[in-house]
Design an enzyme around this catalytic site. Structure first.
Site, PDB file in Angstrom:
ATOM      1  N   ASP A   1       0.859  -1.182   0.000  1.00 38.43           N
ATOM      2  CA  ASP A   1       0.000   0.000   0.000  1.00 38.43           C
ATOM      3  C   ASP A   1       0.892   1.227   0.000  1.00 38.43           C
ATOM      4  OD1 ASP A   1      -2.473  -1.353   0.080  1.00 38.43           O
ATOM      5  OD2 ASP A   1      -2.363  -1.564   2.252  1.00 38.43           O
TER       6      ASP A   1
ATOM      7  N   ASP B   1      -7.035  -1.175  -4.785  1.00 39.23           N
ATOM      8  CA  ASP B   1      -8.099  -0.793  -3.848  1.00 39.23           C
ATOM      9  C   ASP B   1      -8.974   0.303  -4.454  1.00 39.23           C
ATOM     10  OD1 ASP B   1      -6.945  -2.526  -1.963  1.00 39.23           O
ATOM     11  OD2 ASP B   1      -5.774  -0.923  -1.050  1.00 39.23           O
TER      12      ASP B   1
END
Length: 195
Positions: free
Chosen positions: A143, A165
């Site tokens: 991330d 995402d």
């Protein structure tokens, strides 16, 4: 009995083109997601912020940061402390089975609109983008997008996320909206027939 060759003309059906064209979005999401993660892993030390976007002071101070973190769990790091076997089963096999089921439904359902097909493929692309990390990155899902959230819902910063995402969220919202409009139009059509 004639021995002349039979001419067979192949004409792609509109339905097949309509079904396969959205796969371009799925491929694009996976590629952009994986390339962006590789750039972050290779250029930003783990836990560090590589790029900070926002004014030096004030409301937009460090509004967005590109940082290098990983998530061994799922959304909001849920399950990060679970055993390797539990995480492997729940975060690798279950999502893989779900993505396969979504693809089967995608091809069997002839009633999806164009927007719904593109949205589904964006979601599938995001799912595969994160699943690649779960299978091939020991540290878990990479991330790197870190947004200031100003204390809303108790978050000073929104939990760090990635391109996959983003694709899942944006395409999921579009899919829900398109289903809502489909239901509304179907209801409106049935009401006009009853009048």
């Amino acid at each position: 009995m004639s021995t002349e060759p039979i001419a067979v003309e192949f004409k792609p059906k509109k339905a097949s083109i309509k079904n396969f064209l959205p796969f371009l979005l799925m491929i694009l999401v996976v590629l952009v997601d994986q390339v962006s993660k590789e750039l972050v892993v290779n250029n930003i030390p783990y836990g560090a912020a590589g790029i900070v976007i926002g004014t030096a002071e004030g409301f937009f101070e460090d509004f967005m940061r590109i940082i290098h973190v990983s998530n061994g769990g799922i959304a909001f790091s849920i399950g990060e402390g679970w055993s390797l076997m539990a995480r492997g089963l729940l975060f690798r096999l279950v999502p893989l089975v779900v993505l396969i089921i979504v693809l089967v439904v995608y091809f069997r359902n002839k009633d999806f609109t164009g927007l719904q097909r593109w949205s589904i493929m964006g979601i599938v692309g995001g799912g595969f983008g994160n699943l690649i990390d779960r299978f091939f990155r020991a540290e878990g899902v990479v991330d790197f997008i870190d947004i200031k959230f100003y204390g809303l819902f108790g978050f000073e910063r929104w939990p760090t996320f990635n391109i996959a995402d983003s694709a899942v969220v944006v395409c999921g919202i579009l899919l829900i909206i398109s289903f809502a409009f489909s239901v509304k139009n179907t209801k409106k059509g049935s009401d006009s027939k009853n009048d």
